[in-house]
Design a protein around this motif. Structure first.
Motif: not given
Length: 351
Positions: A170-174, A182-186, A210-214
């Motif tokens: 959900y976070l990756l898609d949205n 933003k390029k870095e999310i905590s 979650i770490v698969t985001s590019t």
């Protein structure tokens, strides 16, 4: 003459009784209403209630309460005698309850393990007693190279690892919509009970996915157990917000109750839950849908607690000698819900 007539009457009566007795013995019929040989025993067996011993984790959340209600109501509807115990989230209480069920010689034992390990001895005892075991909601791991599958008939529940992956997806898609520019999310991760299957698997599924985001880098800054309870979820969130209120972009919660507790902490810190801090949880409880409809919660990954009917069906199959027809793992159908879907879906929520 009187004596001869009396002797004749007596002899006739003896012959009549003898013929009647022979007829009943030889054919099972006759003037009596007695059932044929074996029928009475069969009737007693069919009338004997199945006895199910169920050891529940506790009542730590709305999800668990719904799970308990589903099991209790389904047992009643199925005509199964349910012996129920609440372990209050303590493994020693569950082990004690299971041993009590073994001593009572129940027909089937089912339980939702507080944690994954430490069940070797009691499961061996159930196996030695010839009592089949069903795991619900949570799995177990055995020691010394033993196969856990050898100690239970089936596991009935959810794929916790997949739930964690869905929360991350959900976070990756949205990401672009939720975190514009933003390029870095905590991410701050509220974990469930330490050592429990859902806490272990949901964390593993989420953290790896979650770490698969590019395009955007997601960083898990802090992780801490809130023990699956609303109160502890609020407490942990409060401690984080005291120092990191402006750093927290996402709060990922291993269950919705912790997330709902965190909403209070976020609002007390002067932040807007669902906007300033994105909240993603797991379970799909009604409270989460209400919070999503109000814009205070962003996503809830469903984990269906209403497994009572399935459990009773499994118990009956076991008692009918159809264990071979039961899969080793039976999973519930579940979805992913967002703010956009919450209002329409809310009336359908049963827990």
């Amino acid at each position: 003459m009187k004596m001869r007539k009396m002797l004749a009457v007596i002899m006739a009566a003896v012959v009549s009784l003898s013929i009647g007795a022979c007829g009943a013995d030889s054919s099972g019929s006759g003037s009596s209403n007695a059932a044929p040989s074996g029928t009475a025993a069969a009737s007693n067996n069919s009338e004997k209630k199945i006895v199910l011993g169920f050891a529940q984790v506790g009542a730590e959340s709305g999800w668990r309460t719904a799970n308990t209600t589903s099991i209790q109501e389904s047992a009643k509807g199925a005509g199964i005698d349910l012996k129920f115990s609440d372990a209050q989230q303590k493994q020693e209480n569950q082990i004690s309850a299971i041993r009590s069920y073994i001593a009572q010689k129940v027909d089937v034992i089912a339980f939702s393990p507080v944690v994954e390990t430490g069940w070797d001895a009691v499961l061996q005892e159930a196996k030695d007693a010839g009592i089949p075991v069903v795991l619900t909601d949570r799995a177990v791991k055995m020691e010394d190279g033993k196969k856990a599958e050898d100690y239970y008939v089936t596991f009935l529940g959810s794929d916790f690892r997949l739930e964690g992956e869905r929360a991350a997806q959900y976070l990756l898609d949205n990401a672009a919509k939720l975190f514009p520019g933003k390029k870095e999310i905590s991410i701050y991760e509220l974990e469930g009970t330490v050592g429990s299957a859902p806490a272990i698997d949901r964390k593993e599924g989420f953290d790896k996915k979650i770490v698969t985001s590019t395009d955007v880098k997601f960083n898990i800054v802090k992780s801490q157990s809130g023990n699956f309870t609303r109160a502890e979820g609020q407490q942990v969130a409060e401690s984080w917000l005291k120092s990191d209120a402006d750093k927290m972009d996402v709060l990922f919660c291993h269950n919705d109750d912790m997330g709902l507790g965190a909403i209070q902490a976020i609002e007390a810190a002067g932040k807007k839950p669902g906007k300033d801090i994105i909240i993603v949880g797991i379970d799909g409880v009604k409270g989460a849908f209400e919070a999503m409809a109000a814009g205070k919660y962003n996503c809830s990954v469903e984990c269906n607690p209403l497994i009572g009917p399935q459990l009773m069906d499994i118990v009956r199959k076991i008692m009918d000698g159809k264990t071979a027809d039961i899969p080793k793992r039976i999973e519930s159908e579940e979805g992913v819900f967002t703010q956009e879907q919450a209002a329409a879906e809310l009336p359908n929520r049963k827990y």
